[in-house]
Design an enzyme around this catalytic site. Structure first.
Site, PDB file in Angstrom:
ATOM      1  N   GLY A  35       5.867   2.076 -15.450  1.00 44.39           N
ATOM      2  CA  GLY A  35       4.577   1.161 -15.477  1.00 44.39           C
ATOM      3  C   GLY A  35       3.619   1.461 -16.859  1.00 44.39           C
ATOM      4  O   GLY A  35       4.284   2.237 -17.767  1.00 44.39           O
ATOM      5  N   PHE A  37       1.028   3.341 -17.096  1.00 42.94           N
ATOM      6  CA  PHE A  37       0.526   4.453 -17.229  1.00 42.94           C
ATOM      7  C   PHE A  37       1.631   5.453 -16.564  1.00 42.94           C
ATOM      8  O   PHE A  37       1.178   6.683 -16.430  1.00 42.94           O
ATOM      9  CB  PHE A  37      -0.868   4.788 -16.506  1.00 42.94           C
ATOM     10  CG  PHE A  37      -1.829   3.847 -17.138  1.00 42.94           C
ATOM     11  CD1 PHE A  37      -2.266   3.830 -18.407  1.00 42.94           C
ATOM     12  CD2 PHE A  37      -2.227   2.760 -16.196  1.00 42.94           C
ATOM     13  CE1 PHE A  37      -3.249   2.985 -18.921  1.00 42.94           C
ATOM     14  CE2 PHE A  37      -3.264   1.773 -16.924  1.00 42.94           C
ATOM     15  CZ  PHE A  37      -3.694   1.987 -18.131  1.00 42.94           C
ATOM     16  N   ASP A 153      -3.100  -6.681  -7.099  1.00 46.11           N
ATOM     17  CA  ASP A 153      -1.845  -6.802  -8.120  1.00 46.11           C
ATOM     18  C   ASP A 153      -0.661  -7.099  -7.318  1.00 46.11           C
ATOM     19  O   ASP A 153       0.563  -6.487  -7.541  1.00 46.11           O
ATOM     20  CB  ASP A 153      -1.678  -5.458  -8.928  1.00 46.11           C
ATOM     21  CG  ASP A 153      -0.807  -5.506 -10.161  1.00 46.11           C
ATOM     22  OD1 ASP A 153      -0.537  -6.514 -10.457  1.00 46.11           O
ATOM     23  OD2 ASP A 153      -0.327  -4.542 -10.376  1.00 46.11           O
TER      24      ASP A 153
END
Length: 199
Positions: A35, A37, A153
């Site tokens: 991802g 982060f 999300d």
């Protein structure tokens, strides 16, 4: 994130490497996702007995890319804890640290819906599968709202099927989750439900 295959085939620097042990318990096998982060790894639980297949049970480990991203893992742990009884998220195992590496251990799941679609011969899921998973995703979002959270999300790569039960769908990636405002606010869960139904 999307499946990147075996970590040893990736040229860029990974947070962990195959064979590395975190917290004297979790032996990293391969990177399975990435991802913005964090990175997701499949790892073996070395403290558990080997199964009939001769392997230690496997888990998923989310590793923060940078030390300061630990707050993101703390946030995800908080959300996962609150949703454990809902059965729409992976089982939380532990939040840990090994040196400068911060990680979150959870139940290992199967493919995400984006990869599932990509792996089909005609790059499409069947209507039956879309209906089955779509209803589950809508119900999962509803359960999140009942627990006081909005995901923010929802997308195919953040929905995974079970490792053994491919007819069960789980929600993932809670980095953008926020506490739900009061009912009198402008938040409209029905928008998310309609969006999920179109997956």
């Amino acid at each position: 994130g999307d499946d990147d295959g075996d970590a040893t085939t990736v040229n860029e620097q990974n947070q962990c490497h195959s064979g590395q042990t975190l917290g004297s318990r979790w032996r990293v096998r391969r990177r399975v996702g990435k991802g913005t982060f964090s990175e997701i790894y499949e790892a073996a639980d070395m403290k558990q007995e080997r199964g009939a297949d001769g392997r230690h049970p496997h888990v998923a480990i989310k590793v923060a890319r940078e030390g300061q991203k630990r707050s993101m893992l703390l946030h995800e742990e908080e959300v996962l804890k609150a949703l454990q009884d809902s059965q729409v998220v992976p089982t939380l195992v532990e939040l840990g640290r090994d040196g400068s590496t911060h990680y979150l251990v959870m139940q290992l799941l199967g493919e995400n819906l984006s990869n599932m679609r990509r792996l089909t011969p005609d790059k499409r899921l069947s209507l039956r599968m879309i209906t089955l998973l779509g209803v589950q995703i809508a119900e999962a979002i509803g359960k999140m709202h009942d627990c006081g959270y909005i995901h923010r999300d929802i997308k195919p790569s953040n929905c995974c099927i079970g490792l053994q039960d491919e007819s069960t769908c789980y929600l993932l990636d809670f980095g953008l989750v926020r506490a739900r405002a009061a009912r009198s606010s402008s938040a409209h869960p029905s928008f998310s439900l309609r969006r999920a139904a179109r997956l």
